[in-house]
Design a protein around this motif. Structure first.
Motif, short mmCIF file in Angstrom:
data_model
loop_
_atom_site.label_atom_id
_atom_site.label_comp_id
_atom_site.label_asym_id
_atom_site.label_seq_id
_atom_site.Cartn_x
_atom_site.Cartn_y
_atom_site.Cartn_z
N GLY A 130 0.85 -1.18 0.00
CA GLY A 130 0.00 0.00 0.00
C GLY A 130 0.88 1.23 0.00
O GLY A 130 2.04 1.17 0.41
N GLY A 131 0.35 2.33 -0.45
CA GLY A 131 1.13 3.55 -0.51
C GLY A 131 0.39 4.71 0.12
O GLY A 131 0.36 4.85 1.32
N LEU A 132 -0.25 5.49 -0.71
CA LEU A 132 -0.88 6.72 -0.26
C LEU A 132 -2.33 6.79 -0.71
O LEU A 132 -2.70 6.21 -1.73
CB LEU A 132 -0.15 7.94 -0.85
CG LEU A 132 1.32 8.09 -0.54
CD1 LEU A 132 1.92 9.20 -1.40
CD2 LEU A 132 1.52 8.39 0.93
N GLY A 133 -3.12 7.54 0.02
CA GLY A 133 -4.45 7.95 -0.42
C GLY A 133 -4.32 9.38 -0.93
O GLY A 133 -3.79 10.24 -0.22
N LEU A 134 -4.77 9.63 -2.13
CA LEU A 134 -4.64 10.95 -2.74
C LEU A 134 -6.02 11.53 -3.02
O LEU A 134 -6.84 10.90 -3.70
CB LEU A 134 -3.85 10.84 -4.05
CG LEU A 134 -2.45 10.21 -3.94
CD1 LEU A 134 -1.85 10.00 -5.31
CD2 LEU A 134 -1.55 11.09 -3.07
N ALA A 135 -6.26 12.72 -2.51
CA ALA A 135 -7.53 13.41 -2.76
C ALA A 135 -7.50 14.02 -4.16
O ALA A 135 -6.50 14.60 -4.57
CB ALA A 135 -7.75 14.50 -1.71
N VAL A 136 -8.60 13.87 -4.87
CA VAL A 136 -8.74 14.45 -6.20
C VAL A 136 -10.07 15.18 -6.28
O VAL A 136 -11.02 14.84 -5.57
CB VAL A 136 -8.64 13.39 -7.32
CG1 VAL A 136 -7.27 12.72 -7.32
CG2 VAL A 136 -9.73 12.34 -7.20
N ASP A 137 -10.15 16.20 -7.13
CA ASP A 137 -11.41 16.92 -7.26
C ASP A 137 -12.36 16.25 -8.25
O ASP A 137 -13.57 16.41 -8.16
CB ASP A 137 -11.19 18.39 -7.61
CG ASP A 137 -10.33 18.58 -8.85
OD1 ASP A 137 -9.91 17.59 -9.48
OD2 ASP A 137 -10.06 19.74 -9.18
N ASP A 138 -11.82 15.47 -9.20
CA ASP A 138 -12.65 14.76 -10.17
C ASP A 138 -11.94 13.44 -10.48
O ASP A 138 -10.99 13.41 -11.28
CB ASP A 138 -12.82 15.62 -11.43
CG ASP A 138 -13.75 14.99 -12.45
OD1 ASP A 138 -13.82 13.74 -12.54
OD2 ASP A 138 -14.40 15.76 -13.19
N CYS A 139 -12.39 12.37 -9.87
CA CYS A 139 -11.71 11.08 -9.98
C CYS A 139 -11.71 10.56 -11.41
O CYS A 139 -10.69 10.06 -11.89
CB CYS A 139 -12.35 10.07 -9.03
SG CYS A 139 -11.42 8.53 -8.88
N ARG A 140 -12.83 10.66 -12.09
CA ARG A 140 -12.91 10.14 -13.46
C ARG A 140 -11.97 10.91 -14.41
O ARG A 140 -11.29 10.31 -15.24
CB ARG A 140 -14.35 10.18 -13.95
CG ARG A 140 -15.21 9.11 -13.26
CD ARG A 140 -16.68 9.19 -13.66
NE ARG A 140 -17.43 8.13 -13.02
CZ ARG A 140 -17.91 8.17 -11.78
NH1 ARG A 140 -17.71 9.24 -11.03
NH2 ARG A 140 -18.58 7.15 -11.27
N LYS A 141 -11.92 12.22 -14.27
CA LYS A 141 -11.04 13.03 -15.11
C LYS A 141 -9.57 12.72 -14.78
O LYS A 141 -8.75 12.57 -15.70
CB LYS A 141 -11.33 14.52 -14.89
CG LYS A 141 -10.47 15.44 -15.72
CD LYS A 141 -10.81 16.89 -15.47
CE LYS A 141 -9.89 17.80 -16.27
NZ LYS A 141 -10.13 19.20 -15.98
N THR A 142 -9.24 12.62 -13.51
CA THR A 142 -7.86 12.31 -13.11
C THR A 142 -7.47 10.93 -13.62
O THR A 142 -6.35 10.73 -14.10
CB THR A 142 -7.71 12.40 -11.58
OG1 THR A 142 -8.09 13.71 -11.16
CG2 THR A 142 -6.28 12.12 -11.16
#
Length: 142
Positions: free
Chosen positions: A82-94
């Motif tokens: 496991g590594g990191l949890g990364l917050a994104v504003d638009d998961c599908r676009k990212t």
């Protein structure tokens, strides 16, 4: 008094390649890259929107003993870390953007009670979770 988390470690197989991935692909900033006694290399990156939290990119070695380092290396090679949890504003676009850059995804964006999540691998085999959060409580339907 502890005021925040300032440093987390992510194990990698090659510090230069990991730094290049986190900086060139994920948009982190290179921070520290120094060699200290006996060839020990200290490499950190940070995300520009969270500069107070640095990620140390560490190859398995001291302070781990030889057996522990070999185990971590084998888990990285199998893609089981496991590594990191990364917050994104638009998961599908990212997901689309990172897929276009050659990133391997283990899980396509999917609806979860807490938001939209996708799971990818970094270039050392670590799992990274991308989450577009939404408010929820444990009582919300799953």
């Amino acid at each position: 008094m502890i005021t925040n988390i300032s440093l987390v470690t992510v194990y990698c197989l090659d510090q230069s390649a990991a730094r290049d991935f986190y900086v060139g692909v994920l948009g982190f900033e290179a921070r520290t890259d120094i060699t200290m006694g006996e060839g020990f290399r200290w490499v950190t990156v940070a995300h520009p929107s969270q500069p107070e939290l640095e990620v140390t990119l560490m190859t398995p070695g001291p302070p781990l003993d030889d057996a522990a380092a070999a185990f971590v290396r084998s888990q990285l090679e199998k893609g089981s870390m496991g590594g990191l949890g990364l917050a994104v504003d638009d998961c599908r676009k990212t997901h689309q953007e990172l897929s276009a850059r050659g990133v391997t995804f283990l899980q396509e964006p999917a609806e979860r009670p807490y938001g939209v999540e996708a799971v990818m691998r970094d270039n050392s085999g670590n799992w990274l979770s991308l989450v577009e959060r939404r408010p929820f409580t444990p009582e919300d339907p799953h």
